[in-house]
Scaffold this active site. Structure first.
Site, PDB file in Angstrom:
ATOM      1  N   ASP A 159      28.087  36.741  44.049  1.00 46.85           N
ATOM      2  CA  ASP A 159      28.920  37.152  42.921  1.00 46.85           C
ATOM      3  C   ASP A 159      30.208  37.731  43.499  1.00 46.85           C
ATOM      4  O   ASP A 159      30.201  38.807  44.102  1.00 46.85           O
ATOM      5  CB  ASP A 159      28.183  38.211  42.086  1.00 46.85           C
ATOM      6  CG  ASP A 159      28.986  38.631  40.865  1.00 46.85           C
ATOM      7  OD1 ASP A 159      30.158  38.217  40.735  1.00 46.85           O
ATOM      8  OD2 ASP A 159      28.421  39.371  40.036  1.00 46.85           O
ATOM      9  N   TYR A 191      43.747  37.451  29.426  1.00 54.20           N
ATOM     10  CA  TYR A 191      43.569  36.206  30.187  1.00 54.20           C
ATOM     11  C   TYR A 191      44.935  35.617  30.524  1.00 54.20           C
ATOM     12  O   TYR A 191      45.204  35.252  31.675  1.00 54.20           O
ATOM     13  CB  TYR A 191      42.740  35.194  29.386  1.00 54.20           C
ATOM     14  CG  TYR A 191      42.616  33.854  30.094  1.00 54.20           C
ATOM     15  CD1 TYR A 191      41.741  33.692  31.173  1.00 54.20           C
ATOM     16  CD2 TYR A 191      43.395  32.757  29.712  1.00 54.20           C
ATOM     17  CE1 TYR A 191      41.648  32.482  31.840  1.00 54.20           C
ATOM     18  CE2 TYR A 191      43.309  31.551  30.370  1.00 54.20           C
ATOM     19  CZ  TYR A 191      42.433  31.405  31.436  1.00 54.20           C
ATOM     20  OH  TYR A 191      42.349  30.197  32.099  1.00 54.20           O
TER      21      TYR A 191
HETATM   22  N1  LIG Z   1      38.693  24.589  31.327  1.00 54.12           N
HETATM   23  C1  LIG Z   1      39.918  24.913  30.910  1.00 54.12           C
HETATM   24  O1  LIG Z   1      40.329  24.580  29.777  1.00 54.12           O
HETATM   25  C2  LIG Z   1      40.858  25.641  31.851  1.00 54.12           C
HETATM   26  C3  LIG Z   1      42.226  25.627  31.541  1.00 54.12           C
HETATM   27  C4  LIG Z   1      43.100  26.319  32.380  1.00 54.12           C
HETATM   28  C5  LIG Z   1      42.643  26.967  33.504  1.00 54.12           C
HETATM   29  N2  LIG Z   1      41.305  26.959  33.786  1.00 54.12           N
HETATM   30  C6  LIG Z   1      40.861  27.695  34.986  1.00 54.12           C
HETATM   31  O2  LIG Z   1      40.137  26.803  35.820  1.00 54.12           O
HETATM   32  C7  LIG Z   1      39.266  27.556  36.668  1.00 54.12           C
HETATM   33  C8  LIG Z   1      37.892  26.889  36.692  1.00 54.12           C
HETATM   34  O3  LIG Z   1      37.363  26.923  35.402  1.00 54.12           O
HETATM   35  P1  LIG Z   1      36.444  25.760  34.796  1.00 54.12           P
HETATM   36  O4  LIG Z   1      37.101  25.330  33.547  1.00 54.12           O
HETATM   37  O5  LIG Z   1      36.121  24.760  35.834  1.00 54.12           O
HETATM   38  O6  LIG Z   1      35.167  26.653  34.393  1.00 54.12           O
HETATM   39  P2  LIG Z   1      33.606  26.467  34.689  1.00 54.12           P
HETATM   40  O7  LIG Z   1      33.202  25.056  34.526  1.00 54.12           O
HETATM   41  O8  LIG Z   1      32.964  27.511  33.833  1.00 54.12           O
HETATM   42  O9  LIG Z   1      33.443  26.872  36.236  1.00 54.12           O
HETATM   43  C9  LIG Z   1      33.608  28.192  36.690  1.00 54.12           C
HETATM   44  C10 LIG Z   1      33.139  28.282  38.130  1.00 54.12           C
HETATM   45  O10 LIG Z   1      33.346  29.610  38.616  1.00 54.12           O
HETATM   46  C11 LIG Z   1      32.111  30.150  39.105  1.00 54.12           C
HETATM   47  N3  LIG Z   1      32.105  31.606  38.873  1.00 54.12           N
HETATM   48  C12 LIG Z   1      32.261  32.271  37.686  1.00 54.12           C
HETATM   49  N4  LIG Z   1      32.155  33.587  37.871  1.00 54.12           N
HETATM   50  C13 LIG Z   1      31.929  33.787  39.202  1.00 54.12           C
HETATM   51  C14 LIG Z   1      31.706  34.954  40.004  1.00 54.12           C
HETATM   52  N5  LIG Z   1      31.697  36.181  39.475  1.00 54.12           N
HETATM   53  N6  LIG Z   1      31.496  34.789  41.335  1.00 54.12           N
HETATM   54  C15 LIG Z   1      31.490  33.550  41.880  1.00 54.12           C
HETATM   55  N7  LIG Z   1      31.699  32.412  41.173  1.00 54.12           N
HETATM   56  C16 LIG Z   1      31.909  32.537  39.847  1.00 54.12           C
HETATM   57  C17 LIG Z   1      31.034  29.410  38.289  1.00 54.12           C
HETATM   58  O11 LIG Z   1      29.755  29.375  38.923  1.00 54.12           O
HETATM   59  P3  LIG Z   1      28.604  30.482  38.582  1.00 54.12           P
HETATM   60  O12 LIG Z   1      28.601  30.652  37.109  1.00 54.12           O
HETATM   61  O13 LIG Z   1      27.350  29.930  39.162  1.00 54.12           O
HETATM   62  O14 LIG Z   1      29.052  31.720  39.305  1.00 54.12           O
HETATM   63  C18 LIG Z   1      31.638  27.993  38.269  1.00 54.12           C
HETATM   64  O15 LIG Z   1      31.394  27.341  39.485  1.00 54.12           O
HETATM   65  C19 LIG Z   1      39.281  28.987  36.121  1.00 54.12           C
HETATM   66  O16 LIG Z   1      40.115  29.784  36.950  1.00 54.12           O
HETATM   67  C20 LIG Z   1      39.902  28.837  34.730  1.00 54.12           C
HETATM   68  O17 LIG Z   1      40.583  30.007  34.323  1.00 54.12           O
HETATM   69  C21 LIG Z   1      40.407  26.314  32.985  1.00 54.12           C
END
Ligand SMILES: NC(=O)c1ccc[n+]([C@@H]2O[C@H](COP(=O)([O-])OP(=O)(O)OC[C@H]3O[C@@H](n4cnc5c(N)ncnc54)[C@H](OP(=O)(O)O)[C@@H]3O)[C@@H](O)[C@H]2O)c1
Length: 280
Positions: A69, A162
Site C-alpha cells: 500500500d 481531485y
Molecule cells: N479512468 C479515468 O477516467 C482516468 C482519467 C484521467 C486520469 N486517470 C488517472 O489514471 C491513473 C490510473 O487510474 P485507472 O483509471 O487505471 O484506475 P484503476 O483501474 O482503478 O487502477 C488503479 C491502480 O492503482 C492501484 N492503487 C490504488 N491505490 C493504491 C495504493 N494505495 N497503493 C498502491 N497501488 C494502488 C490499483 O491497485 P490496487 O487496488 O490493488 O492497489 C490499480 O492497479 C490514476 O492516476 C487516475 O487518476 C484516470
C-alpha cells in the site's frame, strides 16, 4: 531514453505503480511489447500475479511484483528499498497509481479525501525524488506521471480536490521538465480524459456529464499515447482529439471561461455515501 539499461541485462526496466489494472496495466503492456522488463506495484498481490503471468507469457518480458500500500507510512521508501535490494535499476518510473473522489467537498469523507491527496500528490512526489537522482547520475532515464485532463481545469468544482491534485501533477512535471533540461532525463505528464477503467465507478465520476457525454477512450489507446510521448521526451500528452481541444481551452486566458465550461461538465453530482474505509 535510449533503450540502454544498466544492471538489468539488455532490457531497460520500467517501474509502474498501479500496474495491475486499468491504464497502468496497459502501460505495462506497451513497455513490455517494446522490449522492457517490468516492476509492478499495487496493493492486491492476486491482481499483480495475474498481470505478471499474462505479461510474461504474452511478451516474454520479466516481471517483478511489489505488493504494497503506497499510502502506508513510508510506502514510497519501502518500494524504493525493495527494488534496490533486488538489484534492479529503474530506467523508467511510471507514477500511475491514483484515485478519485467525486462529490460535494463539505459532505466528503475526510479520510477518503486525505488518502486521495496522499496517493495522488505525496506518493508520486516521493517516488520521483527517490528514483530521479540515479537517472540523473546515469544521464539517462524517463519519468511518466499520469495526471488527467482535469489538470488543465484547476478550480473545477464537485471534485475540487481531485482536480487540484492532478493540477499539481501537471505543474510539478512542467517544473521538473525545465530543471531536467539537458540532463538526459525526461519527464512527461499524461493527461487522459474519461477512460474506461474501474476508476469510473470507484471515484463516482461516472455520474458526471463529462463521463456520461464524452466518449470514454480505451485504456490501451491512452497507454499507447503515454508510451509514445514518454519515449519522445514530450512534457505533456493528452490522448484523443476532443480531449486535446478541451486541454487547449483550459490553457487559454481568461481562465474563467474554461472554468465555466468545466464547471458545467462537472455539475451536480449525486451525493456519495460517507464511509470511513480506505480508498480502493
Ligand atoms: N479512468 C479515468 O477516467 C482516468 C482519467 C484521467 C486520469 N486517470 C488517472 O489514471 C491513473 C490510473 O487510474 P485507472 O483509471 O487505471 O484506475 P484503476 O483501474 O482503478 O487502477 C488503479 C491502480 O492503482 C492501484 N492503487 C490504488 N491505490 C493504491 C495504493 N494505495 N497503493 C498502491 N497501488 C494502488 C490499483 O491497485 P490496487 O487496488 O490493488 O492497489 C490499480 O492497479 C490514476 O492516476 C487516475 O487518476 C484516470
Amino acid at each position: 531514453m535510449s533503450a540502454k539499461s544498466g544492471n538489468n541485462g539488455d532490457r531497460p526496466t520500467v517501474l509502474i505503480t498501479g500496474g495491475s489494472k486499468g491504464i497502468g496495466l496497459e502501460l505495462a503492456k506497451q513497455f513490455a511489447m517494446h522490449g522492457c522488463n517490468l516492476v509492478l506495484a499495487a496493493r492486491s498481490e492476486t491482481d499483480l500475479k495475474h498481470a505478471a503471468g499474462q505479461l510474461e507469457s504474452e511478451t516474454g518480458c520479466r516481471v517483478a511484483i511489489c505488493p504494497l500500500d503506497l499510502n502506508a507510512d513510508g510506502g514510497p521508501t519501502e518500494l524504493h528499498r525493495q527494488v534496490s535490494e533486488r538489484g534492479i535499476q529503474v530506467d523508467v518510473l511510471v507514477n500511475n497509481a491514483g484515485v478519485g473522489d467525486v462529490g460535494s467537498f463539505a459532505e466528503s469523507d475526510l479520510n477518503r479525501q486525505l488518502d486521495m491527496l496522499r496517493l495522488n500528490i505525496l506518493v508520486m512526489t516521493a517516488l520521483t525524488r527517490l528514483f530521479l537522482p540515479g537517472m540523473i547520475e546515469r544521464g539517462n532515464g524517463r519519468v511518466l506521471n499520469v495526471a488527467s485532463l482535469a489538470a488543465y481545469f484547476a478550480g473545477g468544482a464537485n471534485w475540487a480536490t481531485y482536480v487540484a491534485s492532478k493540477h499539481y501533477v501537471l505543474a510539478l512535471t512542467r517544473g521538473l521538465a525545465r530543471e531536467l533540461s539537458g540532463s538526459g532525463v525526461s519527464i512527461t505528464a499524461l493527461c487522459p480524459g474519461p477512460t474506461a477503467t474501474g476508476f469510473v465507478t470507484e471515484s463516482g465520476a461516472g455520474d458526471m456529464p463529462i463521463y456520461k457525454w464524452l466518449p470514454k477512450l480505451s485504456p490501451s489507446k491512452v497507454a499507447e499515447a503515454g508510451y509514445r510521448a514518454t519515449m519522445a521526451g514530450r512534457t505533456t500528452a493528452t490522448p484523443g482529439l476532443l480531449n486535446k481541444t478541451l486541454a487547449f481551452l483550459g490553457e487559454l486566458p481568461p481562465r474563467s471561461i474554461a472554468q465555466s465550461v468545466f464547471g458545467f461538465l462537472s455539475r451536480n453530482p449525486p451525493p456519495r455515501s460517507t464511509g470511513t474505509g480506505r480508498v480502493s
